[in-house]
Design a protein around this motif. Structure first.
Motif, PDB file in Angstrom:
ATOM      1  N   ILE A   1       0.858  -1.183   0.000  1.00  0.00           N
ATOM      2  CA  ILE A   1       0.000   0.000   0.000  1.00  0.00           C
ATOM      3  C   ILE A   1       0.894   1.233   0.000  1.00  0.00           C
ATOM      4  N   HIS A   2       0.785   2.020  -1.075  1.00  0.00           N
ATOM      5  CA  HIS A   2       1.622   3.203  -1.229  1.00  0.00           C
ATOM      6  C   HIS A   2       0.998   4.394  -0.501  1.00  0.00           C
ATOM      7  N   ARG A   3       1.808   5.393  -0.337  1.00  0.00           N
ATOM      8  CA  ARG A   3       1.315   6.576   0.375  1.00  0.00           C
ATOM      9  C   ARG A   3       0.278   7.346  -0.422  1.00  0.00           C
ATOM     10  N   ASN A   4       0.283   7.169  -1.739  1.00  0.00           N
ATOM     11  CA  ASN A   4      -0.758   7.793  -2.553  1.00  0.00           C
ATOM     12  C   ASN A   4      -1.979   6.892  -2.693  1.00  0.00           C
ATOM     13  N   LYS A   5      -2.089   5.910  -1.805  1.00  0.00           N
ATOM     14  CA  LYS A   5      -3.210   4.978  -1.732  1.00  0.00           C
ATOM     15  C   LYS A   5      -3.231   3.971  -2.882  1.00  0.00           C
ATOM     16  N   GLN A   6      -2.247   4.020  -3.756  1.00  0.00           N
ATOM     17  CA  GLN A   6      -2.170   3.026  -4.817  1.00  0.00           C
ATOM     18  C   GLN A   6      -1.712   1.692  -4.242  1.00  0.00           C
ATOM     19  N   GLN A   7      -2.212   0.588  -4.826  1.00  0.00           N
ATOM     20  CA  GLN A   7      -1.886  -0.745  -4.321  1.00  0.00           C
ATOM     21  C   GLN A   7      -1.224  -1.569  -5.434  1.00  0.00           C
ATOM     22  N   THR A   8      -0.200  -2.296  -5.073  1.00  0.00           N
ATOM     23  CA  THR A   8       0.446  -3.241  -5.981  1.00  0.00           C
ATOM     24  C   THR A   8       0.646  -4.545  -5.233  1.00  0.00           C
ATOM     25  N   GLY A   9       0.644  -5.638  -5.974  1.00  0.00           N
ATOM     26  CA  GLY A   9       0.838  -6.923  -5.325  1.00  0.00           C
ATOM     27  C   GLY A   9       0.189  -8.045  -6.090  1.00  0.00           C
ATOM     28  N   LEU A  10      -0.054  -9.136  -5.396  1.00  0.00           N
ATOM     29  CA  LEU A  10      -0.598 -10.345  -5.998  1.00  0.00           C
ATOM     30  C   LEU A  10      -1.841 -10.775  -5.250  1.00  0.00           C
ATOM     31  N   GLN A  11      -2.712 -11.469  -5.976  1.00  0.00           N
ATOM     32  CA  GLN A  11      -3.916 -12.029  -5.361  1.00  0.00           C
ATOM     33  C   GLN A  11      -4.083 -13.467  -5.830  1.00  0.00           C
TER      34      GLN A  11
ATOM     35  N   SER B   1      -1.816 -10.383 -10.763  1.00  0.00           N
ATOM     36  CA  SER B   1      -1.459  -9.097 -10.179  1.00  0.00           C
ATOM     37  C   SER B   1      -2.725  -8.300  -9.884  1.00  0.00           C
ATOM     38  N   ILE B   2      -2.706  -7.543  -8.787  1.00  0.00           N
ATOM     39  CA  ILE B   2      -3.905  -6.769  -8.459  1.00  0.00           C
ATOM     40  C   ILE B   2      -3.959  -5.467  -9.248  1.00  0.00           C
ATOM     41  N   THR B   3      -2.889  -5.166 -10.011  1.00  0.00           N
ATOM     42  CA  THR B   3      -2.923  -3.990 -10.890  1.00  0.00           C
ATOM     43  C   THR B   3      -3.521  -4.408 -12.224  1.00  0.00           C
ATOM     44  N   GLY B   4      -4.368  -3.574 -12.772  1.00  0.00           N
ATOM     45  CA  GLY B   4      -5.139  -3.912 -13.966  1.00  0.00           C
ATOM     46  C   GLY B   4      -4.334  -4.229 -15.207  1.00  0.00           C
TER      47      GLY B   4
END
Length: 1722
Positions: free
Chosen positions: A1261-1271, A1291-1294
């Motif tokens: 969880i980034h400080r700009n509320k962006q999320q990266t990772g795996l699901q 990946s949870i990024t589109g």
């Protein structure tokens, strides 16, 4: 005449040989210049070296007939460190002054005829200076034989001891000069001056050849003499000594110590040396004295002036370094503390303790250093602190083993150790008491190993403990005494130990079996000192069949550790032919078989003896299963490096258990000509089956218990088994010494629970644990330990010690702050079930750290100076675990949060470095240290490369030749690269793996610089520097990461969790949407449509892809290499499995000696065509495992059986298409491969009909509320006929289309298949696997198949690396091998069940087939040839689990009675016709609980009908046939037809109907199932009843050789006598059975021992009761005891003769039916 006599006298005088021993004349002083030099280095002179040189003037004067004075003047010590000759010797003026001070006074020595006698030195002269004088006087030691010029002096004394010496004399009589050469082999000495410290447990091999020694030395002397009429004078003497040290036993990998001396005569002056002003003391002979150098550990030099003050300062620095994280410096300071404590007094230690005792950070360092010092005062100090209760229980338990291990054993320390034994504070804590007694035994062992005679008073405390324990009947103290005596290992304890063995002491028969076993094991170390005596004892114990099997097996272990010769081994083997216990026979046979296969040179004679002995035995013992005791051994030995190891596991089964009751595993290492027991761990269990069943059942209160007690009186000689309480015991041995053991029984568990919680119930324990968890954990712990200190010291000719030292220390640290909150909080009425309703918040900060530091030294190590090589190796691991976790048990949710990588962290590191060092006491702070390898330009190494090229042309070994061609090429190329790299001085490599979505990366960094460019040996690789680091680094992204979160959601909310993550926290949308919307969103988030769209496109391109991959070599080689030659036939395109060169079958099979040979076909092609009628003309000899035979009925009619690797696997459902699984296209065109492709090419998404059961999200969880990772999402479908699981990761990024797809399912009950795909839309890489059941020839079989299209390069590289070891591993395990081509993208493993306990295995890989036949299985698999496992009836997919259940069922005992055929629990079958109406004990619980009794009898109505009576608890159940129907009575009352019937007692009993009969189930009593249908009776006993039953069904103990045991334990001669012995006698008037057992007298006239005799049966024979006559008889064999005819012995008053000897065996008639005329009173 007078002239002739005078001429003869002159000729005789002229022919006499001149005395060449040096002579020093009275009144003269002989002036010599003296120089000695010692250098340390490798043979290659281009590397750094270290050395010292001592130059001085030496004056020698003779003061009496034998007394001489020696004065050393102007000594100058010089040090060399660096690269010779660039770095020359540098004077050390201060150290020279120190040496000059101790040599200022003259020394006196005795010298007569070239022999140096006693040496006298000033009173305050240090030993070092006296040894320097010995080095000079050693040059004067000359013993000459006048009659020979070349001779050997067998007992030549010198500074190095008494060694064999060779002389060569060259006499120049014309010039009156002589040259004498003297040489010694320092490895061939009878009384060598050597000191070993810390190596008491390393055992040398006295019979090993000298060439196996890794330290070799020699010394040569050259003397020049000048003689005249007045005598012989020594003009010069030179000596040269070389020690060659090879740590890895490599011929070229050696380090060298070279010492040189030169003594030259300068002149002679008149005034003699003035007499010494101070008195001189005798300091012994020329032999080197060890003293001062022992104080200096092999660590950097310390100048000890005020040890108490130095300790205070060192301890403060140590703790400061440790708190700052400088563990390396702390470890070095810790070693300095250990050395300083060795120089302190008791008062100084006490003062230091009072200063730091209350400061917690200092306490662990202080205690560890004191225990490791091992000095007399430190040992006494620990005793005082324990006596004064200044140490808590855990501190004392931690330091006591270390203190007893490191203490220097002498009379003073042994006296202190004896006071430990009687210390009241030690006696109160059983754990401390065990450690102290075992430690005392180890101290006695170390002391007596050095002493010529071990005093009996040292062993007296252990003998007293044994005597006291025996008088009190205390089994725990008996065990402790035996183990302590075993640690001591002294033959004087043998008499005490024999008192605990029933073979030698009748009083020991009442002791528990575990005491007998401990007594046998106590002889193990004694066998090293007196092997003949121990061999005699253990052989008698092994032959004593009255002992428990595990005791005899322990005796077998000890017997073989004495290394018996062939006659003893052969005698033991021959005894196995008649051994009644199969457990013992199996153990001894497998032990001999394991030893016969050994490779250790020290055991060659024993291995040869065992190899010969096992040939005396048949294959029967080799076929026994793992139900019987075994010895498993894995060993290896390198002849090149003279090092090896053995790992053994002793599995000792008990007749009363299904699994091993005693397990002992040990590791022993071998190095050069020594052996060391590294570690040994043992577990012993007893009656653990009681813990596996329902407890607290009052068996003794039931009627059955009383009935069985009364029945025991009627069964002659019957005894219930002795009671056994559940017990688990274990011990651990390190370096052959037992350091701890524990006995855990019911009382111990209850005491532990009471001490912790005040209750013996489990519920308060759980509550107490929860309360402690809520309080949290906070603290810091430090455990420093001196792991090892090993030193080998020998003298040099210069009088300085050469030391090989090793010192190892480790520091383990942990800091933890854990805060736990539980809601709702634990209440007073807490129940464990409430845990499923709690929420738990955890805040943790855990920082474990470990550091390992090893220092090795080769060189001069004294308290004045050090010179030589110093090697440092360290390993550190540092981990920080800081996280917050929330566990919601009710919602099935787990969330863990942690901080990202903010700075670079070194997770683990390993470093090593070696230096040439020079240090001296006067300049401690200015040490000289040089790197071994010079920095600069790389030298010309063309010679080395040329040698490598020439070496590579040598023929490859068998192991290399077994590697497939492509792999061989790949690995040859790789090895050349490695060699090229090794030809460089420097090597660096760094590889990193970034995890950008998590904001971190891991890097592996390697650096090395060594001398392997000179010689490629392990020693040269070690000489240099090496560093390996694993580092965690932050990765800078566009937006900083605030935290990393892992969340796992199970249950119905799993789908909502994925949607919540993708919508950035919009919970309402996910929770309120209907299921269809949730499903659609999930498919969109996971990209499922793209996955299946790509899968369909891939399926349409399968044909084109197959053609492309037909020329690809797949997993086994680099993509640029082609597997097939260009001349391969075009038919390869139609059959991937048949692609193989036509001439491949000319390659020979790779086989090992002793392997099982499969019959080979005379014509492989014709056999193959017969086996498969559908085979095409292009089929080759070796087919893939997937070609199917259409004519299986013809298989058994073939004239020639093909080898097992040519047989084909036939799936049970080859015609079925199977289920639908996620699409994967595999390149295969054989029939089965097409079926597989069709079976797994029908895509179906389970999410269309099922919600996910599990969702996991790892995100940053980034400080700009962006999320990266795996699901990750998990789906399951548990339909009755088809079970399936799917997993999708993305990946949870589109934008990212990288995905992972896994699918597994069960198809048609007979097949399990799965696939794993990953990459872009799961299409880049694909792997599929399948497990199927079917037939392999006529046997049921299972096939496991692995297929692949494309895999990453790292998997290919790893697979090639593993693949390269397969041929060698298969060879070692006894498998056969064959080089043949198969599918390049497929590997198959077929396991065929040829019998319930054997199987055939065939593993086919692209270029190699590995196979073996008749492999023994550890457990029986219930199946029969011709019946595939898959064809067994099954209602659902659980057939695979049913196989497991059937295996477990096979472990249970099954006893069957049908007509006259009986099968016992042990599988013994026999025929027995039961007398009518007489109850027999079929099955009975013979344990003290007496839980059940099963009786049967034959009915008069029909010979095929039987009746059953069962007694369980307070129930008596009768099952019989009346009027053609089965009847049931319970407690004498006819039961209704309304079944099942259930009892209402504490343990349930269920009676029901099944098939045509009745079943009774009482698992709590030990009867899992009893089936009765009037003709057949089957009883299935619980596996925990093994060894506890008796009756006609047997003891259920796997001892088939002792199956016919009567109630008294007598072994009946035949089945009829056995059955008759279990008949229950009845009152002839009240019962229907008119038979009873009586002792009989032989009616035949017998002549025994040439005199008339009368004989009586030792066992009763069936006879009709009084008043009845026999109408039917049957002959039985009975043993008879014979006495003289006039003996008073008669049958009257002799109810039992089973204790008498059995003299003859004869056949007598036994009555089986009677006719009675007796009238019973009304």
């Amino acid at each position: 005449m007078k002239g002739l006599i005078l001429a003869l006298v002159f000729a005789l005088v002229e022919g006499q040989k001149q005395d060449l021993e040096p002579v020093f004349h009275m009144g003269k002083t002989y002036l010599y210049s003296y120089e000695s030099m010692i250098m340390h280095g490798l043979p290659e002179r281009s590397l750094a070296m270290a050395g010292v040189r001592l130059a001085s003037k030496v004056e020698i004067s003779r003061v009496s007939h034998s007394d001489h004075l020696l004065q050393i003047r102007s000594p100058k010590l010089e040090e060399q460190n660096g690269f010779w000759p660039i770095d020359s010797f540098i004077p050390s003026s201060k150290l020279s002054e120190t040496i000059d001070a101790c040599l200022s006074q003259p020394f006196k020595f005795e010298y007569t005829e070239g022999r140096v006698g006693s040496i006298f030195a000033p009173e305050d002269c240090p030993i070092l200076c006296t040894n320097l004088v010995r080095g000079i006087l050693n040059m004067l030691q000359i013993t000459i034989k006048k009659s020979q010029n070349v001779f050997n002096q067998h007992l030549q004394a010198g500074i190095e001891g008494i060694c064999q010496t060779r002389y060569v004399i060259q006499d120049d009589s014309k010039n009156k000069r002589a040259t004498i050469s003297k040489s010694k082999d320092l490895t061939d000495c009878q009384d060598k001056a050597v000191k070993d410290l810390g190596m008491e447990y390393i055992r040398p091999c006295p019979t090993c050849p000298l060439k196996s020694k890794n330290i070799k030395g020699t010394v040569t002397f050259t003397y020049k003499m000048k003689y005249d009429d007045s005598g012989t004078s020594l003009t010069s003497a030179m000596s040269d000594q070389v020690y060659q040290i090879s740590p890895f036993n490599e011929p070229n990998g050696v380090a060298v110590m070279e010492a040189r001396q030169e003594l030259s005569l300068v002149g002679v002056k008149r005034p003699p040396i003035s007499a010494p002003t101070s008195p001189l003391q005798k300091q012994g002979s020329l032999r080197y004295h060890f003293s001062g150098e022992l104080l200096q550990m092999p660590i950097p030099l310390i100048r000890i002036k005020h040890p108490d003050l130095q300790l205070t300062e060192t301890l403060r620095q140590l703790v400061q370094n440790n708190e700052k994280g400088a563990t390396k410096e702390a470890s070095a300071k810790f070693l300095q503390m250990v050395q300083l404590f060795r120089a302190t007094t008791l008062d100084q230690i006490e003062s230091l303790w009072l200063q730091f005792v209350k400061e917690l950070p200092y306490r662990p360092w202080l205690l560890s250093a004191i225990s490791a010092a091992g000095a007399t005062d430190t040992f006494r100090f620990l005793k005082q602190k324990i006596h004064d209760e200044k140490l808590n229980i855990w501190e004392a338990a931690a330091i006591l083993p270390l203190a007893f291990h490191f203490v220097t054993t002498n009379k003073k320390t042994l006296e202190i150790a004896a006071t430990f034994l009687t210390c009241p504070q030690i006696q109160k804590v059983q754990m401390h008491r065990i450690i102290v007694y075992l430690g005392y035994g180890s101290m006695v062992n170390k002391y007596c190993a050095q002493a010529l005679l071990c005093p009996n008073e040292l062993l007296q405390p252990l003998h007293d403990l044994a005597t006291e324990a025996t008088s009190k009947g205390d089994a725990k103290d008996m065990s402790l005494a035996l183990k302590a005596m075993g640690n001591a290992g002294e033959p004087a304890s043998i008499k005490r130990i024999l008192k605990f063995l029933p073979t030698f002491s009748s009083a020991a028969a009442s002791l528990p079996n575990r005491i007998h076993a401990d007594a046998v094991l106590a002889l193990r170390k004694i066998a090293r000192k007196d092997p003949a005596k121990v061999r005699e004892i253990t052989l008698q114990v092994f032959m004593d069949s009255t002992l428990a099997p595990n005791v005899r097996m322990m005796a077998c272990v000890v017997l073989f550790e004495t290394k018996p010769a062939l006659p003893t081994v052969a005698a033991l083997a021959s005894s196995l032919l008649t051994e009644p216990s199969l457990q013992v026979a199996s153990f001894a046979y497998s032990h001999m078989k394991a030893l016969a296969a050994g490779k250790i040179p020290q055991l060659y004679k024993l291995s040869t003896a065992c190899n010969i002995a096992i040939k005396l035995l048949g294959p029967r013992l080799d076929r026994l299963s793992y139900r019987y005791s075994k010895v498993i051994q894995v060993s290896d030995y390198s002849s090149q490096y003279q090092a090896g190891a053995i790992w053994r596991v002793y599995l000792m089964n008990s007749p009363s258990t299904m699994f091993p009751s005693d397990i002992i595993t040990k590791v022993r290492g071998y190095y050069a000509n020594t052996a060391t027991d590294i570690i040994e761990v043992a577990f012993r269990s007893q009656s653990l089956s009681k813990l596996m069943r329902k407890q607290n059942i009052p068996f003794a209160e039931y009627d059955t218990y009383k009935t069985l007690k009364e029945l025991g009186k009627s069964l002659l000689g019957w005894k219930e088994l002795p009671p056994e309480d559940p017990l688990i015991s274990a011990y651990i041995k390190v370096l052959g010494q037992e350091i701890a053991f524990v006995d855990i029984d019911k009382d111990a568990i209850e005491q532990m629970m009471m001490s912790l919680t005040g209750s013996s119930d489990w519920q308060p324990v759980v509550k107490k644990v929860m309360e402690e968890v809520q309080r949290g954990i906070s603290g810091r712990w430090t455990v420093p330990v001196l792991v090892a200190e090993m030193r080998h010291i020998v003298p040099t000719i210069a009088g300085l010690p050469l030391e090989l030292g090793l010192c190892v220390a480790t520091v383990a640290q942990a800091a933890a702050d854990v805060d736990v909150k539980v809601s709702p909080p634990v209440a007073d009425n807490f129940r464990p079930s409430q845990l499923w309703e709690t929420n738990m918040d955890i805040h943790a900060d855990i920082r474990p750290k470990a550091y390992f530091h090893m220092i090795a030294m080769m060189g001069i190590n004294t308290q004045y100076f050090q010179s030589g090589f110093e090697f440092h190796a360290e390993f550190s691991a540092n981990t920080t675990m800081k996280f917050d976790a929330r566990i919601n048990m009710k919602e099935k949710n787990l969330k863990i949060e942690t901080l990202p990588c903010h700075q670079e962290v070194e997770l683990a590191a390993m470093r090593s470095e070696i230096y040439a060092i020079s240090r001296n006491m006067e300049e401690v702070d200015s040490e000289k240290k040089s790197q071994i390898v010079p920095r600069g330009e790389i030298p010309n190494i063309s010679d080395q490369l040329l040698q490598s090229t020439e070496g590579s042309s040598k023929p490859t070994s068998w192991k290399q030749s077994s590697i497939p061609n492509v792999i061989s090429k790949g690995y040859q190329q790789g090895s050349e690269e490695v060699h090229h790299n090794s030809a460089r001085r420097f090597y660096t490599h760094t590889s990193c793996k970034k995890f950008e979505s998590l904001g971190c990366s891991t890097c592996l960094s390697l650096k090395s610089q060594n001398s392997a460019f000179l010689r490629n040996t392990y020693l040269h690789k070690l000489f240099g520097e090496f560093e390996a680091k694993l580092i965690l680094k932050p990765v800078h992204a566009d937006a900083d990461i605030d935290k990393i979160q892992l969340e796992v959601q199970a249950g119905s909310k799993a789908a909502s969790k994925i949607i919540e993550v993708s919508s950035s926290g919009s919970k309402e949308e996910g929770e309120t949407s209907p299921y269809e919307d949730i499903r659609a969103k999930l498919k969109k988030i996971l990209g499922i449509d793209n996955v299946f769209m790509a899968a369909n496109k891939t399926r349409r391109r399968t044909k084109r892809i197959n053609r492309e991959y037909e020329t690809d070599i797949g997993l086994w080689a680099e993509p640029s290499t082609s597997l097939l030659s260009s001349s391969s036939s075009s038919s390869a395109a139609s059959s991937a499995d048949d692609r193989q060169p036509g001439n491949h079958h000319r390659k020979d099979d790779i086989r090992q000696s002793g392997e099982k040979h499969a019959s080979k076909s005379s014509s492989g092609s014709s056999a193959s065509s017969k086996a498969c009628s559908s085979s095409s003309s292009s089929s080759q000899e070796d087919q893939s495992g997937d070609r199917h035979c259409s004519g299986d009925s013809e298989y058994s009619n073939q004239q020639a059986n093909p080898p097992v690797y040519q047989l084909l696997f036939k799936p049970a459902d080859e015609q079925e298409t199977g289920g639908e699984i996620l699409n994967i296209s595999i390149s295969s065109s054989s029939a089965s491969d097409e079926n597989v492709s069709r079976a797994i090419s029908q895509p179906k998404f389970l999410g269309d009909s099922k919600p996910p059961i599990l969702a996991a999200v790892l995100r940053a969880i980034h400080r700009n509320k962006q999320q990266t990772g795996l699901q990750l999402v998990l789906y399951t479908d548990t339909k009755p006929k088809r079970w399936r699981i799917q997993m999708f990761g993305s990946s949870i990024t589109g934008p990212s289309r990288w995905k992972l797809c896994a699918d597994a399912s069960v198809i048609n009950y007979r097949k399990v298949s799965g696939s794993l795909k990953w990459g872009k839309d799961c299409q880049d890489y694909q792997i599929a696997t399948q497990i199927a059941t079917g037939q392999f020839a006529v046997y049921p079989a299972m096939q496991m198949k692995l297929e692949w299209l494309k895999v990453p390069s790292i998997i290919r590289t790893t697979a090639r690396w593993v693949y390269s070891f397969l041929p060698g591993a298969a060879y070692m395990l006894g498998f056969s091998q064959r080089r043949q081509l198969g599918s390049s993208h497929q590997a198959t493993l077929v396991m065929a069940l040829t019998s319930p306990r054997t199987c055939d295995v065939v593993l086919k890989m692209p270029e190699l087939t590995i196979y073996d036949t008749a492999i023994s299985l550890p457990l029986p698999v219930p199946s029969h040839p011709g019946t595939p496992i898959a064809t067994l009836p099954s209602s659902d997919w659980k057939v695979f689990s049913q196989v497991t259940l059937s295996i477990l069922e096979s472990l249970k005992g099954h006893c069957k009675v049908f007509q006259n055929k009986i099968t016992t629990f042990n599988g013994v079958k026999f025929n027995y016709s039961m007398p009518v109406n007489c109850y027999h004990v079929l099955l009975q619980d013979c344990s003290p609980e007496l839980k059940f009794l099963v009786m049967m009898k034959r009915l008069e109505e029909s010979a095929d009908l039987i009746a059953v009576n069962v007694r369980i608890a307070s129930h008596e159940v009768d099952m019989y046939v009346s009027n053609g129907r089965i009847q049931l009575k319970i407690n004498g009352v006819q039961a209704s037809r309304d079944l099942p019937y259930t009892s209402n007692s504490a343990a349930s009993m269920l009676i029901g109907s099944e098939k045509k009969g009745l079943t009774l189930k009482a698992p709590d009593y030990g009867i899992d199932k009893l089936y009765y249908d009037g003709h057949r009776l089957e009883v299935q006993a619980a596996f925990w009843m093994a060894g506890k039953t008796c009756g006609i069904c047997g003891k259920y103990d796997a001892e088939t050789e002792r199956e016919y045991q009567t109630p008294s334990g007598y072994l009946a001669k035949d089945a009829v006598s056995f059955g008759h012995s279990w008949i229950i006698s009845e009152d002839p008037c009240a019962g229907a059975c008119k038979l009873q057992r009586k002792l009989v007298k032989s009616e035949k006239p017998v002549s025994f021992e040439k005199t008339a005799a009368k004989c009586f049966s030792v066992e009763p024979v069936l006879r009709c009761v009084k008043g009845c006559s026999a109408t039917q008889t049957v002959p039985v064999s009975v043993g008879f005891h014979c006495v003289p005819a006039d003996s008073a012995l008669s049958l009257d008053g002799q109810p039992r003769l089973d204790q008498k000897s059995e003299d003859v065996v004869s056949s007598v008639p036994a009555h089986t039916a009677c006719s009675c005329q007796q009238q019973c009173p009304a």
